[in-house]
Design a protein around this motif. Structure first.
Motif, PDB file in Angstrom:
ATOM      1  N   ALA A 136     149.558 124.670 -26.102  1.00  0.00           N
ATOM      2  CA  ALA A 136     150.530 123.722 -25.544  1.00  0.00           C
ATOM      3  C   ALA A 136     150.608 122.482 -26.423  1.00  0.00           C
ATOM      4  O   ALA A 136     150.211 121.384 -26.015  1.00  0.00           O
ATOM      5  N   PRO A 137     151.101 122.653 -27.660  1.00  0.00           N
ATOM      6  CA  PRO A 137     151.144 121.511 -28.588  1.00  0.00           C
ATOM      7  C   PRO A 137     152.111 120.428 -28.130  1.00  0.00           C
ATOM      8  O   PRO A 137     153.203 120.720 -27.631  1.00  0.00           O
ATOM      9  N   ARG A 138     151.696 119.208 -28.280  1.00  0.00           N
ATOM     10  CA  ARG A 138     152.556 118.067 -27.952  1.00  0.00           C
ATOM     11  C   ARG A 138     152.991 117.339 -29.225  1.00  0.00           C
ATOM     12  O   ARG A 138     153.306 116.161 -29.211  1.00  0.00           O
ATOM     13  N   ARG A 139     153.009 118.073 -30.286  1.00  0.00           N
ATOM     14  CA  ARG A 139     153.355 117.502 -31.590  1.00  0.00           C
ATOM     15  C   ARG A 139     154.777 117.912 -31.993  1.00  0.00           C
ATOM     16  O   ARG A 139     155.184 119.058 -31.804  1.00  0.00           O
ATOM     17  N   ILE A 140     155.508 116.979 -32.521  1.00  0.00           N
ATOM     18  CA  ILE A 140     156.846 117.246 -33.080  1.00  0.00           C
ATOM     19  C   ILE A 140     156.972 116.502 -34.407  1.00  0.00           C
ATOM     20  O   ILE A 140     156.112 115.687 -34.753  1.00  0.00           O
ATOM     21  N   GLU A 141     158.046 116.773 -35.131  1.00  0.00           N
ATOM     22  CA  GLU A 141     158.346 116.038 -36.365  1.00  0.00           C
ATOM     23  C   GLU A 141     159.591 115.162 -36.150  1.00  0.00           C
ATOM     24  O   GLU A 141     160.555 115.587 -35.497  1.00  0.00           O
ATOM     25  N   LYS A 142     159.512 113.984 -36.696  1.00  0.00           N
ATOM     26  CA  LYS A 142     160.694 113.109 -36.723  1.00  0.00           C
ATOM     27  C   LYS A 142     161.650 113.609 -37.808  1.00  0.00           C
ATOM     28  O   LYS A 142     161.223 114.183 -38.818  1.00  0.00           O
ATOM     29  N   GLY A 143     162.917 113.392 -37.608  1.00  0.00           N
ATOM     30  CA  GLY A 143     163.889 113.757 -38.635  1.00  0.00           C
ATOM     31  C   GLY A 143     163.758 112.866 -39.855  1.00  0.00           C
ATOM     32  O   GLY A 143     163.374 111.699 -39.769  1.00  0.00           O
ATOM     33  N   GLU A 144     164.094 113.438 -41.029  1.00  0.00           N
ATOM     34  CA  GLU A 144     164.037 112.659 -42.265  1.00  0.00           C
ATOM     35  C   GLU A 144     165.228 111.700 -42.350  1.00  0.00           C
ATOM     36  O   GLU A 144     166.310 111.961 -41.807  1.00  0.00           O
ATOM     37  N   LYS A 145     165.013 110.605 -43.058  1.00  0.00           N
ATOM     38  CA  LYS A 145     166.086 109.637 -43.265  1.00  0.00           C
ATOM     39  C   LYS A 145     167.099 110.204 -44.276  1.00  0.00           C
ATOM     40  O   LYS A 145     166.728 110.875 -45.240  1.00  0.00           O
ATOM     41  N   GLY A 146     168.365 109.907 -44.039  1.00  0.00           N
ATOM     42  CA  GLY A 146     169.383 110.295 -45.009  1.00  0.00           C
ATOM     43  C   GLY A 146     169.359 109.362 -46.213  1.00  0.00           C
ATOM     44  O   GLY A 146     168.883 108.225 -46.143  1.00  0.00           O
ATOM     45  N   GLU A 147     169.867 109.860 -47.333  1.00  0.00           N
ATOM     46  CA  GLU A 147     169.891 109.053 -48.551  1.00  0.00           C
ATOM     47  C   GLU A 147     170.894 107.906 -48.413  1.00  0.00           C
ATOM     48  O   GLU A 147     171.977 108.073 -47.840  1.00  0.00           O
ATOM     49  N   VAL A 148     170.521 106.753 -48.946  1.00  0.00           N
ATOM     50  CA  VAL A 148     171.393 105.568 -48.943  1.00  0.00           C
ATOM     51  C   VAL A 148     171.581 105.127 -50.381  1.00  0.00           C
ATOM     52  O   VAL A 148     170.606 105.028 -51.144  1.00  0.00           O
ATOM     53  N   ILE A 149     172.823 104.889 -50.776  1.00  0.00           N
ATOM     54  CA  ILE A 149     173.086 104.524 -52.163  1.00  0.00           C
ATOM     55  C   ILE A 149     174.282 103.586 -52.246  1.00  0.00           C
ATOM     56  O   ILE A 149     175.240 103.702 -51.474  1.00  0.00           O
ATOM     57  N   LYS A 150     174.209 102.640 -53.154  1.00  0.00           N
ATOM     58  CA  LYS A 150     175.325 101.734 -53.445  1.00  0.00           C
ATOM     59  C   LYS A 150     175.793 102.028 -54.859  1.00  0.00           C
ATOM     60  O   LYS A 150     174.992 102.045 -55.797  1.00  0.00           O
ATOM     61  N   VAL A 151     177.071 102.295 -55.008  1.00  0.00           N
ATOM     62  CA  VAL A 151     177.576 102.728 -56.302  1.00  0.00           C
ATOM     63  C   VAL A 151     178.831 101.954 -56.704  1.00  0.00           C
ATOM     64  O   VAL A 151     179.480 101.295 -55.882  1.00  0.00           O
ATOM     65  N   ILE A 152     179.162 102.083 -57.969  1.00  0.00           N
ATOM     66  CA  ILE A 152     180.425 101.578 -58.503  1.00  0.00           C
ATOM     67  C   ILE A 152     181.333 102.774 -58.740  1.00  0.00           C
ATOM     68  O   ILE A 152     180.951 103.734 -59.413  1.00  0.00           O
ATOM     69  N   LEU A 153     182.517 102.744 -58.155  1.00  0.00           N
ATOM     70  CA  LEU A 153     183.538 103.730 -58.449  1.00  0.00           C
ATOM     71  C   LEU A 153     184.518 103.092 -59.423  1.00  0.00           C
ATOM     72  O   LEU A 153     185.066 102.019 -59.160  1.00  0.00           O
ATOM     73  N   GLU A 154     184.718 103.747 -60.542  1.00  0.00           N
ATOM     74  CA  GLU A 154     185.549 103.170 -61.598  1.00  0.00           C
ATOM     75  C   GLU A 154     186.537 104.225 -62.067  1.00  0.00           C
ATOM     76  O   GLU A 154     186.148 105.339 -62.423  1.00  0.00           O
ATOM     77  N   LEU A 155     187.811 103.897 -62.036  1.00  0.00           N
ATOM     78  CA  LEU A 155     188.845 104.844 -62.433  1.00  0.00           C
ATOM     79  C   LEU A 155     189.281 104.597 -63.869  1.00  0.00           C
ATOM     80  O   LEU A 155     189.632 103.483 -64.241  1.00  0.00           O
ATOM     81  N   LYS A 156     189.234 105.670 -64.646  1.00  0.00           N
ATOM     82  CA  LYS A 156     189.760 105.630 -66.010  1.00  0.00           C
ATOM     83  C   LYS A 156     190.867 106.677 -66.071  1.00  0.00           C
ATOM     84  O   LYS A 156     190.611 107.869 -65.898  1.00  0.00           O
ATOM     85  N   LEU A 157     192.088 106.222 -66.284  1.00  0.00           N
ATOM     86  CA  LEU A 157     193.228 107.125 -66.239  1.00  0.00           C
ATOM     87  C   LEU A 157     193.110 108.241 -67.272  1.00  0.00           C
ATOM     88  O   LEU A 157     192.605 108.035 -68.372  1.00  0.00           O
ATOM     89  N   ILE A 158     193.558 109.414 -66.865  1.00  0.00           N
ATOM     90  CA  ILE A 158     193.562 110.560 -67.774  1.00  0.00           C
ATOM     91  C   ILE A 158     194.976 110.744 -68.302  1.00  0.00           C
ATOM     92  O   ILE A 158     195.877 111.151 -67.571  1.00  0.00           O
ATOM     93  N   ALA A 159     195.183 110.417 -69.554  1.00  0.00           N
ATOM     94  CA  ALA A 159     196.492 110.569 -70.187  1.00  0.00           C
ATOM     95  C   ALA A 159     196.269 111.013 -71.621  1.00  0.00           C
ATOM     96  O   ALA A 159     195.235 110.708 -72.231  1.00  0.00           O
ATOM     97  N   PHE A 160     197.242 111.743 -72.161  1.00  0.00           N
ATOM     98  CA  PHE A 160     197.103 112.213 -73.540  1.00  0.00           C
ATOM     99  C   PHE A 160     197.234 111.048 -74.525  1.00  0.00           C
ATOM    100  O   PHE A 160     196.473 110.937 -75.474  1.00  0.00           O
ATOM    101  N   ALA A 161     198.206 110.183 -74.276  1.00  0.00           N
ATOM    102  CA  ALA A 161     198.458 109.056 -75.182  1.00  0.00           C
ATOM    103  C   ALA A 161     198.536 107.757 -74.396  1.00  0.00           C
ATOM    104  O   ALA A 161     198.992 107.730 -73.261  1.00  0.00           O
TER     105      ALA A 161
END
Length: 332
Positions: A136-161
């Motif tokens: 009759a175990p009374r032991r459980i596991e807590k859920g793991e924390k999700g990843e947290v990240i702060k990033v820079i999104l930078e757009l560079k246009l894709i054009a031939f010329a």
């Protein structure tokens, strides 16, 4: 509004906790453990899509949090998985760490998918901890924390010329004449404050040309929003230096060329390794004294740089310019 850079915080969902439960049914007074596992937290996923043309969606919302996983339940039932957040970004978007700007992922084409933040794993319920010495175990596991990240999104246009030039050089007029793009056109500097893309057709072939806003001397140091504009040149395969050779230009054509070359080399020296075409614009306004123009023309001939004199307004030599650009273009 065209947005080409955003700093965003992302949080994946936490995993749900495992359940502490024992089987309780009529005539089974000492049922064993039946606590289920917690659900997995939701992920943060980025997908490059043609639906997006800029990072405008990230202008007003700078934080995204995925759903947490549900807690495990009795009768060996697992908790609900947290919903993923799937965000669309334009092809050409670069994801970098904040604040050190190390590359994480580069969306070079449409349809790419990247798992930016992984949801936490759900914890185990007490059913997993039953043993011969602990019925009759009374032991459980807590859920793991999700990843947290702060990033820079930078757009560079894709054009031939890319059309590169000082303010008011005639870039917007040119792209409006050789493509279906309709940028704002006026006779004052910095009319174009955001890049414009146009599809250029020539003999049953087509390619994309980008009208880059005007570059000032000192652009590599951020003058005139220079850094924001210069990054869009990085992905182009051919650069077109648009140089005003009319007598109304405040600079001689050769000085104009030298400023553009210097700013590109100071920003990123490998930009000068790209194919280059020099386009002398507003040739219809040139006077009989072509001394300054001839200096530029002879310089290009000596350096073996393709050189084309045009008037976008009058339609002079536009087909010749297209032919010159398409000479660098290999059809798919």
């Amino acid at each position: 509004m065209f947005i080409d850079r955003a700093i965003i915080s992302f949080g994946a969902g936490n995993g749900g906790d495992g359940c502490l439960s024992f089987r309780r049914e009529k005539f089974i007074p000492h049922g064993g453990p039946d606590g289920g596992d917690g659900g997995k937290g939701g992920n943060i996923i980025l997908v490059s899509s043609q639906v997006c043309q800029s990072l405008t969606d990230f202008k007003y919302k700078r934080q995204f949090q995925a759903e947490n996983g549900g807690q495990g339940r009795s009768k060996k039932q697992s908790g609900k998985k947290g919903a993923d957040i799937i965000l669309q970004v334009p092809a050409g978007t670069v994801v970098k760490t904040f604040p050190d700007e190390k590359l994480i992922f580069d969306f070079e084409r449409l349809g790419q998918e990247f798992l930016l933040a992984k949801g936490g794993k759900g914890g185990r319920g007490n059913i997993h901890f039953k043993s011969s010495v602990n019925q009759a175990p009374r032991r459980i596991e807590k859920g793991e924390k999700g990843e947290v990240i702060k990033v820079i999104l930078e757009l560079k246009l894709i054009a031939f010329a890319g059309l590169v030039g000082l303010p008011n050089a005639g870039k917007s007029t040119l792209i409006s004449k050789i493509s279906a793009a309709r940028p704002k056109i006026s006779d004052y500097p910095f009319t174009t404050l955001t890049p414009n893309l146009g599809v250029v057709d020539f003999k049953e072939r087509s390619l994309i040309v980008a009208d880059i806003p005007g570059i000032l001397e000192g652009a590599h140091q951020g003058q005139g929003m220079g850094l924001e504009f210069l990054r869009h040149i990085e992905r182009t395969r051919v650069l077109l230096f648009i140089i005003d050779v009319s007598p109304f230009s405040s600079l001689p054509p050769m000085k104009n060329y030298e400023i553009l070359e210097k700013e590109l080399s100071m920003y990123q020296v490998r930009l000068l390794q790209k194919k280059l075409v020099v386009v002398a614009t507003k040739i219809d306004l040139a006077t009989e004294d072509r001394t300054r123009i001839d200096v530029l023309r002879k310089f290009c001939r000596k350096r073996r740089i393709p050189y084309v004199e045009i008037s976008a307004l009058r339609g002079i030599n536009l087909e010749k310019l297209k032919k010159t650009i398409f000479a660098f273009h290999e059809p798919d």
